[in-house]
Design a protein around this motif. Structure first.
Motif, PDB file in Angstrom:
ATOM      1  N   ASN A 203       9.891 -26.906   9.785  1.00 54.61           N
ATOM      2  CA  ASN A 203       8.886 -25.980   9.288  1.00 54.61           C
ATOM      3  C   ASN A 203       9.607 -24.781   8.668  1.00 54.61           C
ATOM      4  OD1 ASN A 203       6.393 -24.732   8.798  1.00 54.61           O
ATOM      5  ND2 ASN A 203       5.570 -25.392  10.777  1.00 54.61           N
ATOM      6  N   LYS A 204       8.830 -23.840   8.137  1.00 54.81           N
ATOM      7  CA  LYS A 204       9.416 -22.638   7.552  1.00 54.81           C
ATOM      8  C   LYS A 204       8.731 -21.410   8.117  1.00 54.81           C
ATOM      9  CE  LYS A 204      10.792 -24.782   3.184  1.00 54.81           C
ATOM     10  NZ  LYS A 204      10.576 -24.841   1.719  1.00 54.81           N
ATOM     11  N   SER A 205       9.548 -20.433   8.506  1.00 55.01           N
ATOM     12  CA  SER A 205       9.038 -19.128   8.871  1.00 55.01           C
ATOM     13  C   SER A 205       9.403 -18.176   7.730  1.00 55.01           C
ATOM     14  CB  SER A 205       9.618 -18.683  10.201  1.00 55.01           C
ATOM     15  OG  SER A 205       8.985 -17.504  10.659  1.00 55.01           O
ATOM     16  N   HIS A 206       9.208 -16.869   7.943  1.00 53.26           N
ATOM     17  CA  HIS A 206       9.408 -15.938   6.834  1.00 53.26           C
ATOM     18  C   HIS A 206       9.960 -14.602   7.299  1.00 53.26           C
ATOM     19  CE1 HIS A 206       6.250 -18.762   5.598  1.00 53.26           C
ATOM     20  NE2 HIS A 206       6.739 -18.622   4.378  1.00 53.26           N
TER      21      HIS A 206
ATOM     22  N   LEU B 248      13.600  -4.679   5.948  1.00 55.45           N
ATOM     23  CA  LEU B 248      13.671  -6.097   6.273  1.00 55.45           C
ATOM     24  C   LEU B 248      13.017  -6.358   7.629  1.00 55.45           C
ATOM     25  CD1 LEU B 248      14.863  -8.977   5.758  1.00 55.45           C
ATOM     26  CD2 LEU B 248      16.981  -8.156   6.831  1.00 55.45           C
ATOM     27  N   SER B 249      11.876  -7.028   7.606  1.00 52.64           N
ATOM     28  CA  SER B 249      11.193  -7.415   8.847  1.00 52.64           C
ATOM     29  C   SER B 249      11.514  -8.888   9.084  1.00 52.64           C
ATOM     30  CB  SER B 249       9.680  -7.214   8.702  1.00 52.64           C
ATOM     31  OG  SER B 249       9.383  -5.880   8.349  1.00 52.64           O
ATOM     32  N   VAL B 250      12.313  -9.170  10.119  1.00 47.01           N
ATOM     33  CA  VAL B 250      12.854 -10.519  10.282  1.00 47.01           C
ATOM     34  C   VAL B 250      12.101 -11.329  11.329  1.00 47.01           C
ATOM     35  CG1 VAL B 250      15.173  -9.897   9.505  1.00 47.01           C
ATOM     36  CG2 VAL B 250      14.610  -9.751  11.938  1.00 47.01           C
ATOM     37  N   THR B 251      12.149 -12.626  11.160  1.00 48.47           N
ATOM     38  CA  THR B 251      11.516 -13.568  12.067  1.00 48.47           C
ATOM     39  C   THR B 251      12.488 -14.059  13.133  1.00 48.47           C
ATOM     40  OG1 THR B 251      10.296 -15.665  12.191  1.00 48.47           O
ATOM     41  CG2 THR B 251      12.085 -15.560  10.598  1.00 48.47           C
TER      42      THR B 251
ATOM     43  N   GLN C 107      10.911 -14.014   2.197  1.00 50.61           N
ATOM     44  CA  GLN C 107      12.066 -14.904   2.135  1.00 50.61           C
ATOM     45  C   GLN C 107      11.796 -16.050   3.099  1.00 50.61           C
ATOM     46  OE1 GLN C 107      15.777 -13.695   4.057  1.00 50.61           O
ATOM     47  NE2 GLN C 107      16.980 -14.679   2.445  1.00 50.61           N
ATOM     48  N   GLU C 108      11.706 -17.250   2.574  1.00 53.12           N
ATOM     49  CA  GLU C 108      11.478 -18.407   3.439  1.00 53.12           C
ATOM     50  C   GLU C 108      12.691 -18.649   4.320  1.00 53.12           C
ATOM     51  OE1 GLU C 108      10.451 -21.822   1.099  1.00 53.12           O
ATOM     52  OE2 GLU C 108       8.326 -21.245   0.999  1.00 53.12           O
ATOM     53  N   VAL C 109      12.432 -18.955   5.586  1.00 52.61           N
ATOM     54  CA  VAL C 109      13.494 -19.252   6.545  1.00 52.61           C
ATOM     55  C   VAL C 109      13.260 -20.659   7.086  1.00 52.61           C
ATOM     56  CG1 VAL C 109      14.638 -18.531   8.675  1.00 52.61           C
ATOM     57  CG2 VAL C 109      13.629 -16.801   7.154  1.00 52.61           C
ATOM     58  N   PRO C 110      13.966 -21.661   6.557  1.00 52.22           N
ATOM     59  CA  PRO C 110      13.777 -23.040   7.038  1.00 52.22           C
ATOM     60  C   PRO C 110      14.285 -23.172   8.470  1.00 52.22           C
ATOM     61  CG  PRO C 110      14.962 -22.972   4.926  1.00 52.22           C
ATOM     62  CD  PRO C 110      14.959 -21.592   5.482  1.00 52.22           C
ATOM     63  N   MET C 111      13.437 -23.692   9.333  1.00 54.64           N
ATOM     64  CA  MET C 111      13.819 -23.836  10.734  1.00 54.64           C
ATOM     65  C   MET C 111      13.402 -25.214  11.243  1.00 54.64           C
ATOM     66  SD  MET C 111      13.386 -20.125  12.576  1.00 54.64           S
ATOM     67  CE  MET C 111      11.624 -19.997  12.487  1.00 54.64           C
TER      68      MET C 111
ATOM     69  N   SER D 165       0.819  -1.218   0.000  1.00 51.08           N
ATOM     70  CA  SER D 165       0.000   0.000   0.000  1.00 51.08           C
ATOM     71  C   SER D 165       0.851   1.264   0.000  1.00 51.08           C
ATOM     72  CB  SER D 165      -0.937   0.010   1.212  1.00 51.08           C
ATOM     73  OG  SER D 165      -0.210   0.192   2.418  1.00 51.08           O
ATOM     74  N   LEU D 166       2.071   1.148   0.529  1.00 51.66           N
ATOM     75  CA  LEU D 166       2.985   2.288   0.527  1.00 51.66           C
ATOM     76  C   LEU D 166       3.665   2.480  -0.822  1.00 51.66           C
ATOM     77  CD1 LEU D 166       4.702   1.767   4.022  1.00 51.66           C
ATOM     78  CD2 LEU D 166       3.047   3.542   3.411  1.00 51.66           C
ATOM     79  N   GLY D 167       3.469   1.518  -1.719  1.00 52.41           N
ATOM     80  CA  GLY D 167       4.066   1.613  -3.043  1.00 52.41           C
ATOM     81  C   GLY D 167       5.471   1.059  -3.120  1.00 52.41           C
ATOM     82  N   LEU D 168       5.872   0.247  -2.131  1.00 52.41           N
ATOM     83  CA  LEU D 168       7.206  -0.358  -2.151  1.00 52.41           C
ATOM     84  C   LEU D 168       7.207  -1.607  -3.014  1.00 52.41           C
ATOM     85  CD1 LEU D 168       7.476   1.611   0.270  1.00 52.41           C
ATOM     86  CD2 LEU D 168       8.937  -0.093   1.350  1.00 52.41           C
ATOM     87  N   GLU D 169       8.349  -1.860  -3.621  1.00 54.19           N
ATOM     88  CA  GLU D 169       8.495  -3.031  -4.483  1.00 54.19           C
ATOM     89  C   GLU D 169       8.759  -4.275  -3.631  1.00 54.19           C
ATOM     90  OE1 GLU D 169      11.646  -2.047  -7.465  1.00 54.19           O
ATOM     91  OE2 GLU D 169      11.573  -0.141  -6.359  1.00 54.19           O
ATOM     92  N   PRO D 170       8.402  -5.452  -4.139  1.00 52.57           N
ATOM     93  CA  PRO D 170       8.817  -6.685  -3.465  1.00 52.57           C
ATOM     94  C   PRO D 170      10.339  -6.723  -3.355  1.00 52.57           C
ATOM     95  CG  PRO D 170       7.214  -7.153  -5.180  1.00 52.57           C
ATOM     96  CD  PRO D 170       7.627  -5.722  -5.349  1.00 52.57           C
ATOM     97  N   GLY D 171      10.829  -7.207  -2.228  1.00 53.64           N
ATOM     98  CA  GLY D 171      12.268  -7.160  -1.986  1.00 53.64           C
ATOM     99  C   GLY D 171      13.020  -8.421  -2.314  1.00 53.64           C
ATOM    100  N   ASN D 172      12.309  -9.485  -2.690  1.00 53.32           N
ATOM    101  CA  ASN D 172      12.965 -10.759  -3.026  1.00 53.32           C
ATOM    102  C   ASN D 172      12.429 -11.228  -4.371  1.00 53.32           C
ATOM    103  OD1 ASN D 172      14.454 -13.099  -2.908  1.00 53.32           O
ATOM    104  ND2 ASN D 172      13.116 -14.131  -1.437  1.00 53.32           N
ATOM    105  N   GLY D 173      12.971 -10.665  -5.430  1.00 55.73           N
ATOM    106  CA  GLY D 173      12.439 -10.949  -6.751  1.00 55.73           C
ATOM    107  C   GLY D 173      11.043 -10.365  -6.874  1.00 55.73           C
ATOM    108  N   ASP D 174      10.067 -11.216  -7.186  1.00 55.94           N
ATOM    109  CA  ASP D 174       8.691 -10.745  -7.283  1.00 55.94           C
ATOM    110  C   ASP D 174       7.893 -11.042  -6.014  1.00 55.94           C
ATOM    111  OD1 ASP D 174       8.497 -13.469  -7.479  1.00 55.94           O
ATOM    112  OD2 ASP D 174       7.408 -13.496  -9.378  1.00 55.94           O
ATOM    113  N   SER D 175       8.605 -11.359  -4.928  1.00 54.42           N
ATOM    114  CA  SER D 175       7.956 -11.699  -3.671  1.00 54.42           C
ATOM    115  C   SER D 175       8.408 -10.778  -2.545  1.00 54.42           C
ATOM    116  CB  SER D 175       8.274 -13.153  -3.290  1.00 54.42           C
ATOM    117  OG  SER D 175       7.739 -13.475  -2.021  1.00 54.42           O
ATOM    118  N   TYR D 176       7.519 -10.560  -1.586  1.00 57.53           N
ATOM    119  CA  TYR D 176       7.884  -9.824  -0.376  1.00 57.53           C
ATOM    120  C   TYR D 176       8.431 -10.762   0.702  1.00 57.53           C
ATOM    121  CZ  TYR D 176       5.294  -5.722  -2.105  1.00 57.53           C
ATOM    122  OH  TYR D 176       4.864  -4.631  -2.831  1.00 57.53           O
TER     123      TYR D 176
END
Length: 547
Positions: free
Chosen positions: A298-301, A373-376, A88-92, A75-86
């Motif tokens: 599992n995977k977080s993001h 970058l909003s991290v898990t 990043q999968e984090v395998p945990m 909504s703020l008009g920012l581009e996806p930061g990981n290719g065409d996605s917002y």
């Protein structure tokens, strides 16, 4: 005459080159009018509401949180930061202890047992459901440090492959306070408990146990018990096949004394380990233990958005904050079991959303790419930022800086701010310059011996050589002084931090927080229009990584 004209032309060319290399004047006010307290509060209220269930990874709270962040960035008009996605999968992997046996100690003097959770805390990051020690030899390796720049190697001459290593917390400068030895009372990364396990694994040890010391660790043993005695999340590292210890953990000081006595030693070795020339030794004792676990993959993001730079799009400034908190847990005295995490860290997450809105509003767009970058899983051990550091979407050597926000000031304005790790990088100089513009100052770190620099997400960037900083709230409250601010801070730590009581409070003014957020934005804006890279300062253990 021709020579004179030639000199004029050369001089004119030199002037053009010099002027092109000068940093352009930045409109100091551009973007500031966008900051809005109501918008900040709205994000905090939403993210810390009961509906989000404490934002623990792997829960419905995560699903709601990452959906909210994606929607807001879009909504703020920012581009996806990981290719065409917002995302990043984090395998945990979630590892739950089913049982931990007593630690059996065998020596020529006899045998005895240490009790789990009372005398020691042990866990594993390996994903096999059973790990064992079976009469394994124990080696005392001082502080467990290999630091060539300090001419220090506790593993020199020791064979620890397949053995248990016992080491001390902190580093050799702590006890003496001698600033010629490491950094004196200021903890280096070599003193951090995570380093101890990493180095023991590099040396091929089977297990590593750290001798607890409240002063050296900066927290009592019950913190170790609460943090490591139950379910833990770790990064899923099955794909990289890196060697991991079979077991790792802590023993109480009293238990360490018993182990030393069984080896025919006393606590004097804990003191002589501070001296140059100290040699570790085989303790002549053997340990046996079994850890049984339940393992769930599992995977977080991580959530990533960006504003592409206009002139140097392949140079990146990363703003970060962790979106997670502790989820649903032990009820408090009021029966509340939701750990909402309003300040920790819905406030920091909201702050970078506001900074993103300010950057997007600039009349002159940033020349470098700005990444949000909003991290898990920060609460689980900086896992989301660690994964990003090991698997960066944007190359570390092209990342100009990381500016991290973890809890903002909900109260009134302060004359000061603080950081951990004073003297680490030139980002500190950027901060001081911005503070001076408002007649504010950078306070000295209150407890440099605690190693706080290694406890927030900026550290994951430092580990890969990127200058990084977390700006913390000050305590010198305007018109009320330091003692008043200190009491506010102590009240939060005692009554809200990591408790269900960390809920949004309508009495919070956020006047101080807004001032700090705007200042952090100005630092990022200055970096966005520069062509130089801030550097690590002399004496930083991360300087070599940037090179």
């Amino acid at each position: 005459m021709a020579k004179y004209i030639q000199h004029l032309l050369l001089a004119g060319t030199a002037l053009i080159v010099i002027s092109c290399n000068q940093p352009k004047a930045i409109d100091e006010q551009d973007g500031l009018a966008t900051f809005n307290k109501d918008s900040l509060v709205k994000h905090i209220v939403t993210l810390s509401s009961n509906e989000y269930q404490g934002r623990r990874p792997f829960t419905a709270g995560e699903v709601k949180t990452i959906a909210y962040l994606q929607k807001t960035y879009k909504s703020l008009g920012l581009e996806p930061g990981n290719g065409d996605s917002y995302l990043q999968e984090v395998p945990m992997v979630e590892i739950s202890p089913k049982s931990v046996s007593p630690l059996k100690v065998q020596s020529t003097k006899g045998s005895f047992e240490l009790k789990n959770m009372d005398d020691f805390v042990m866990w594993t990051e390996r994903t096999d459901t059973v790990q064992t020690l079976n009469n394994d030899d124990v080696v005392f390796a001082g502080f467990g440090v290999v630091a060539p720049e300090y001419n220090w190697n506790d593993y020199a001459g020791l064979d620890v492959k397949g053995k248990v290593v016992m080491v001390m917390v902190n580093d050799p400068g702590f006890e003496t306070g001698d600033t010629t030895m490491f950094k004196g009372k200021t903890m280096t990364y070599y003193g951090r408990w995570t380093y101890k396990f990493e180095e023991a694994a590099r040396q091929g040890a089977k297990a590593c146990i750290i001798v607890h010391n409240t002063a050296a660790a900066s927290y009592p043993f019950h913190v170790v018990q609460n943090s490591n005695g139950g379910v833990k999340l770790h990064l899923d590292k099955r794909a990289n096949h890196a060697y991991q210890l079979a077991m790792q953990g802590w023993v109480t000081h009293q238990s360490a004394v018993k182990l030393l006595q069984a080896a025919g030693k006393d606590t004097s070795v804990l003191h002589t380990a501070n001296k140059h020339g100290f040699k570790g030794f085989d303790m002549g004792i053997k340990l046996s233990a079994t850890v049984k676990t339940k393992v769930v993959f599992n995977k977080s993001h991580n959530v990533i958005a960006k504003i592409t730079g206009t002139k140097r799009p392949d140079e990146y400034i990363v703003f970060s904050a962790h979106w997670d908190h502790l989820g649903v847990g032990k009820p408090d005295a009021k029966g509340d079991s939701i750990y909402n995490g309003a300040l920790d860290n819905a406030s920091g997450t909201a702050a970078i959303l506001e900074i993103a809105r300010a950057f997007k509003s600039l009349k002159t767009p940033p020349e470098r790419t700005i990444v949000f970058l909003s991290v898990t899983a920060e609460e689980q051990g900086l896992l989301g930022s660690e994964y990003y550091g090991e698997n960066p979407v944007y190359p570390a050597n092209k990342t100009v800086a990381n500016i991290n926000i973890d809890v903002i000031n909900p109260f009134g304005k302060t004359k000061d701010v603080s950081i951990s790790g004073n003297g680490q990088s030139e980002l500190e100089d950027y901060l001081v310059a911005e503070l001076k513009k408002s007649n504010r100052y950078l306070a000295s770190e209150a407890h440099p011996e605690a190693g706080s620099y290694f406890r927030s997400d900026h550290f994951s960037f430092a580990k890969v050589g990127v200058p990084s900083i977390t700006v913390d709230a000050g305590i010198d409250v305007v018109g009320k002084g330091k003692e008043y601010g200190k009491k506010l801070q102590e009240d939060y730590t005692a009554n809200r931090y990591h408790q269900p009581a960390d809920q949004y409070d309508a009495t919070w003014s956020f006047d101080g927080g807004m001032e700090d957020i705007e200042m952090i934005f100005r630092i990022g804006k200055r970096l966005a229009f520069e062509s130089s890279f801030p550097q690590w300062k002399a004496g930083s253990e991360f300087k070599k990584l940037r090179k």
